[in-house]
Design a protein around this motif. Structure first.
Motif, PDB file in Angstrom:
ATOM      1  N   GLU A  58       9.192   9.125  -2.175  1.00  0.00           N
ATOM      2  CA  GLU A  58       8.558   7.842  -1.886  1.00  0.00           C
ATOM      3  C   GLU A  58       8.793   7.418  -0.446  1.00  0.00           C
ATOM      4  OE1 GLU A  58       6.322   6.741  -3.954  1.00  0.00           O
ATOM      5  OE2 GLU A  58       6.912   8.428  -5.217  1.00  0.00           O
ATOM      6  N   VAL A  59       9.974   7.671   0.066  1.00  0.00           N
ATOM      7  CA  VAL A  59      10.266   7.371   1.477  1.00  0.00           C
ATOM      8  C   VAL A  59       9.366   8.212   2.382  1.00  0.00           C
ATOM      9  CG1 VAL A  59      12.006   7.646   3.291  1.00  0.00           C
ATOM     10  CG2 VAL A  59      12.594   6.489   1.148  1.00  0.00           C
ATOM     11  N   ALA A  60       9.150   9.473   2.029  1.00  0.00           N
ATOM     12  CA  ALA A  60       8.297  10.345   2.848  1.00  0.00           C
ATOM     13  C   ALA A  60       6.894   9.759   2.985  1.00  0.00           C
ATOM     14  CB  ALA A  60       8.240  11.749   2.255  1.00  0.00           C
ATOM     15  N   HIS A  61       6.365   9.212   1.895  1.00  0.00           N
ATOM     16  CA  HIS A  61       5.041   8.568   1.979  1.00  0.00           C
ATOM     17  C   HIS A  61       5.076   7.399   2.963  1.00  0.00           C
ATOM     18  CE1 HIS A  61       2.363  10.503  -0.893  1.00  0.00           C
ATOM     19  NE2 HIS A  61       3.411  10.690  -1.681  1.00  0.00           N
ATOM     20  N   TRP A  62       6.127   6.596   2.910  1.00  0.00           N
ATOM     21  CA  TRP A  62       6.239   5.447   3.807  1.00  0.00           C
ATOM     22  C   TRP A  62       6.390   5.897   5.260  1.00  0.00           C
ATOM     23  CZ3 TRP A  62       9.948   3.536   7.167  1.00  0.00           C
ATOM     24  CH2 TRP A  62       9.723   2.234   7.638  1.00  0.00           C
ATOM     25  N   LEU A  63       7.163   6.941   5.477  1.00  0.00           N
ATOM     26  CA  LEU A  63       7.389   7.427   6.842  1.00  0.00           C
ATOM     27  C   LEU A  63       6.100   7.926   7.483  1.00  0.00           C
ATOM     28  CD1 LEU A  63      10.744   9.329   6.232  1.00  0.00           C
ATOM     29  CD2 LEU A  63      10.457   7.164   7.471  1.00  0.00           C
ATOM     30  N   LEU A  64       5.170   8.355   6.678  1.00  0.00           N
ATOM     31  CA  LEU A  64       3.893   8.874   7.162  1.00  0.00           C
ATOM     32  C   LEU A  64       2.828   7.783   7.299  1.00  0.00           C
ATOM     33  CD1 LEU A  64       2.252  11.437   7.861  1.00  0.00           C
ATOM     34  CD2 LEU A  64       1.771  11.661   5.427  1.00  0.00           C
ATOM     35  N   ALA A  65       2.904   6.765   6.457  1.00  0.00           N
ATOM     36  CA  ALA A  65       1.856   5.738   6.406  1.00  0.00           C
ATOM     37  C   ALA A  65       1.803   4.912   7.687  1.00  0.00           C
ATOM     38  CB  ALA A  65       2.095   4.814   5.209  1.00  0.00           C
ATOM     39  N   GLY A  66       0.603   4.689   8.174  1.00  0.00           N
ATOM     40  CA  GLY A  66       0.408   3.839   9.346  1.00  0.00           C
ATOM     41  C   GLY A  66       0.516   2.369   8.975  1.00  0.00           C
ATOM     42  N   GLU A  67       0.445   1.524   9.988  1.00  0.00           N
ATOM     43  CA  GLU A  67       0.628   0.082   9.786  1.00  0.00           C
ATOM     44  C   GLU A  67      -0.376  -0.501   8.792  1.00  0.00           C
ATOM     45  OE1 GLU A  67       0.770  -4.060  12.355  1.00  0.00           O
ATOM     46  OE2 GLU A  67       0.901  -2.138  13.419  1.00  0.00           O
ATOM     47  N   ALA A  68      -1.642  -0.134   8.914  1.00  0.00           N
ATOM     48  CA  ALA A  68      -2.653  -0.675   7.999  1.00  0.00           C
ATOM     49  C   ALA A  68      -2.387  -0.235   6.562  1.00  0.00           C
ATOM     50  CB  ALA A  68      -4.048  -0.244   8.437  1.00  0.00           C
ATOM     51  N   ARG A  69      -2.001   1.000   6.363  1.00  0.00           N
ATOM     52  CA  ARG A  69      -1.688   1.494   5.014  1.00  0.00           C
ATOM     53  C   ARG A  69      -0.480   0.773   4.430  1.00  0.00           C
ATOM     54  NH1 ARG A  69      -5.332   4.612   2.225  1.00  0.00           N
ATOM     55  NH2 ARG A  69      -6.294   6.126   3.581  1.00  0.00           N
TER      56      ARG A  69
END
Length: 176
Positions: A58-69
């Protein structure tokens, strides 16, 4: 070595709670990302059942997600649940290559075993785990050569310090 999800919560929150108003939290059931709202003033990455691997994923998804996401529930991504056909599984894997490459690097950064997740136990077609792992490895090696996303680098360094691990090399990403 012992792997405790509480360490991940502490390290993540030390790294990002102030700068990104985001916290990692233990959840009971399905993982989810919840942006700040009228009831909770900070963003929450909620991982499942205290599983160390779930927190890393779940952290990996957050680390990749841009500001809008990061302003959208679960980053605004579609999710087709377990039971996907071959076409839906291919779409799932295409979206998961980058976050799972980051998850692999996070796992290595703390010495935790990594397994790709095809997340389709009841699908109509058996996923090719070996081919998917090879694509995830290729992406991880790309990140290693060209640079991981900035927040991923911050968290990888925090994990490496905490778990007394050395920086990653291509040899670390073995497909065995």
């Amino acid at each position: 070595m012992s792997f405790c999800y509480r360490d991940l919560i502490s390290l993540f929150n030390q790294s990002f709670a102030d700068t990104y108003n985001t916290r990692l939290e233990l959840g009971d059931d399905e993982p989810i990302y919840l942006p700040a709202d009228g009831q909770v003033a900070y963003h929450r990455i909620i991982f499942a059942h205290g599983f160390f691997a779930s927190a890393l994923h779940e952290v990996a998804h957050w680390l990749l997600a841009g500001e809008a996401r990061r302003r959208q529930l679960d980053y605004g991504y579609w999710y087709h649940p377990d039971g996907r056909d071959a076409e839906a599984q291919g779409a799932f894997e295409a979206v998961e290559v980058k976050p799972q490459a980051i998850e692999w690097a996070l796992s290595l950064s703390c010495g935790f075993p990594f397994n790709v997740s095809c997340d389709n136990l009841n699908g109509s077609a058996e996923p090719d785990r070996h081919a998917f792992r090879a694509r995830v490895r290729e992406q991880a090696l790309h990140y290693l050569a060209d640079g991981f996303p900035p927040r991923a680098r911050v968290f990888m360094a925090a994990l490496q310090r905490h778990y007394r691990r050395v920086p990653l090399t291509a040899a670390d990403f073995s497909v065995n």
